[in-house]
Design a protein around this motif. Sequence first.
Motif, PDB file in Angstrom:
ATOM      1  N   LYS A 103       0.834  -1.209   0.000  1.00 30.02           N
ATOM      2  CA  LYS A 103       0.000   0.000   0.000  1.00 30.02           C
ATOM      3  C   LYS A 103       0.868   1.257   0.000  1.00 30.02           C
ATOM      4  N   GLU A 104       1.935   1.259   0.798  1.00 27.77           N
ATOM      5  CA  GLU A 104       2.858   2.407   0.811  1.00 27.77           C
ATOM      6  C   GLU A 104       3.536   2.566  -0.540  1.00 27.77           C
ATOM      7  N   LEU A 105       3.930   1.448  -1.150  1.00 27.16           N
ATOM      8  CA  LEU A 105       4.575   1.518  -2.462  1.00 27.16           C
ATOM      9  C   LEU A 105       3.633   2.101  -3.513  1.00 27.16           C
ATOM     10  N   ALA A 106       2.362   1.730  -3.450  1.00 25.59           N
ATOM     11  CA  ALA A 106       1.390   2.282  -4.387  1.00 25.59           C
ATOM     12  C   ALA A 106       1.268   3.791  -4.200  1.00 25.59           C
ATOM     13  N   ALA A 107       1.286   4.239  -2.947  1.00 33.26           N
ATOM     14  CA  ALA A 107       1.199   5.676  -2.657  1.00 33.26           C
ATOM     15  C   ALA A 107       2.460   6.408  -3.118  1.00 33.26           C
ATOM     16  N   ILE A 108       3.607   5.820  -2.895  1.00 30.01           N
ATOM     17  CA  ILE A 108       4.880   6.440  -3.307  1.00 30.01           C
ATOM     18  C   ILE A 108       4.944   6.546  -4.831  1.00 30.01           C
ATOM     19  N   GLU A 109       4.554   5.475  -5.500  1.00 29.59           N
ATOM     20  CA  GLU A 109       4.558   5.469  -6.965  1.00 29.59           C
ATOM     21  C   GLU A 109       3.584   6.513  -7.517  1.00 29.59           C
ATOM     22  N   LEU A 110       2.414   6.617  -6.912  1.00 26.58           N
ATOM     23  CA  LEU A 110       1.439   7.628  -7.334  1.00 26.58           C
ATOM     24  C   LEU A 110       1.980   9.031  -7.073  1.00 26.58           C
ATOM     25  N   THR A 111       2.660   9.213  -5.967  1.00 25.61           N
ATOM     26  CA  THR A 111       3.279  10.507  -5.646  1.00 25.61           C
ATOM     27  C   THR A 111       4.244  10.926  -6.745  1.00 25.61           C
TER      28      THR A 111
END
Length: 173
Positions: A103-111
């Motif tokens: 979930k954090e990786l998805a947020a970082i990638e979206l960022t």
Amino acid sequence: MTTEPKPDTDQQAPQYAPEHTPRLQLAELAPEVYKAMVRLDAAARQGVDPTTLELVKIRASQLNHCAFCLDMHTKDALAAGESFERIVQLSGWEESKHFYTEKELAAIELTEAITVLTDGFVPDEVYAHAARHFDDTELAHLISAITVINAWNRFAVTTRMVPGHYTPGAHRG
């Protein structure tokens, strides 16, 4: 007869470069804009996990070269219990994925996709990856939070806000 050099017993502090001067004080000169940004920031972070939120703010600030925001959000993250290691690895997250949840990786990638728009639109696969980990409301708030930190970065970089003096939690709404 030769004499040995005397050891330097007076350790001197390193001579760091001087601190730059801010260009202007946005909060004082445009107080209504500043207050609106604070309210927008508070609204955007509703429903976003605080750990994920700080990772997003740090990563966007790294990409935008915003030293003031990096100072603020790394201090806030550390004060909230985030590990030094995860903060340091964030700049190389693609090679350090094992430090973060999916979930954090998805947020970082979206960022990254939202922050670096010069690469084009937010790719469908990046959005879809985030949508698999966040419900629609969470995703709307995450996108808002990413947009807000990018705006704060632009204010801070343009006005040359000075890093190094922030106290953790000082700007919590």
